[in-house]
Each structure stands twice: as C-alpha cells, then as structure tokens.
Design a protein around this motif. Sequence first.
Motif: not given
Length: 239
Positions: A191, A194, A199-200, A203
Amino acid sequence: MASRALILTIALVGLSACAAQVPDSGQGVGFDNSLEAQRQRDAALQGTQARLPDTVLPPEPGSAEATAAETSRILAQTRTGDVDTAVLNSGVAPVEASPSNPAPVALNNPGISNENDFGAVAERQTIESDAARIERNKAQYEVVAPQALPTRTGSEQPNIVSFALSTSHPKGQSVYARAGFGGANRAARNCAGYASSDLAQIDFLSRGGPKRDRKGLDPDGDGYACAWDPAPFRKGAED
C-alpha cells in the motif's frame, strides 16, 4: 530790659503757632476708638456673616462633565455669531446650507469612485436610461437548451463510486476469504506504493478484486484495499 523781654515773648508766641499738632496716638490715624464707636462696629459685624469665595474645580478629564463642557464650547464657537472663531479654529470656511443655498455635491470626491458617487450617477443616468440598458442586456441573453448527460464510454478503469454504492457492509467486516500468513505486513509494504487509498482501490478492482487479492492489498477480506472507505461516497449519494 523791658524791650528785650517783649521781643522774647513775641518770638515764643510765634514758635508755638508754627509747631505741628501731634495727633493722639491712642485713637489711631483716621479711626474713632471711642467706646460708642467700638460698640457700633461690633453690632455691624454680628449682623454680617463672613462669606468665603466659592472654589470651582475644573471637571476631571474624560468625565461626563468634561465632555459636556467641551460640547458646549464647540457649539458656542460654531453658532452663526461665532463663524469667524470657528474658521480660525478649523482652518476651513464653514458652509451654511439652507433651502435657498443647498450644500454642494462632491462630484470629484477622491474618497469614493465615480460609480459609487450618488451625485455623479444621478447626473448621467435616469430611470429611462436604466430601463433601456436592461432591455439591451436582455437582448444579449443566450438561452442554452438542456441536453442529456453524456453516457459513460467503455473504460478499463473501475469506477470506485459505483462500487461503493453497490456495497453495504462497513469497512473491516470480512466478506471474502483470504489465505496466507503475514498479510498485514505485506499489505503495508504494497500500500505504500500508492499515492492514495482511492488509487489502491482502483488497482485492486482492476486485478480481480474484491474476490481476488493478487497483490495482498486487502488482508482482512472486506473488499476494500489499503483501508479505503466507501462511507463518504454513500453519504454523498444520500445528500
């Protein structure tokens, strides 16, 4: 011998006539110190009470009396009869306005702009000119017809707003099975790559989430990667 005695007698008489009369010092100069005069003076003094002069202290600075005195002084100086005094004190000639002599309108007041000067605006604009200006502005209005919102084009990037609204369980509630040990440490390392939890989550969803967690971003199996929280998106939809 007789003639000599006569001359001496005449001389003594002349000297006694020229000698100054010495007043009685017991009476004093110009005063009657007789018992009757003393009684008259005592009676006059008993009938008259001695009066001390009134002492008027200036008012204390800042008090109501001082303010009232200063106001009275200024009003006295600005009366019609004291115009010259007011001019000398202020250095500016006073303006005596009346119905026949109205006060001048400051058209060039440097303290306000020309647009905010009521006198200047009143000289160049009227009710009729304002109405004409409003009509000209209306003629320039452009009516924009409402159009349908653009449809979403196909995109490979998941929409986290739609995903948040499609779920109802809170963050931290395990929904999907996760296998492996050290999942928390692995998630912390991954993590960190990011810039944000949004955004994590994008994805994470693009790699098969929430059912699959290929990079170990969701160790507790709630379907939210890197502590991402769907609650703000749900609240925004309710508001």
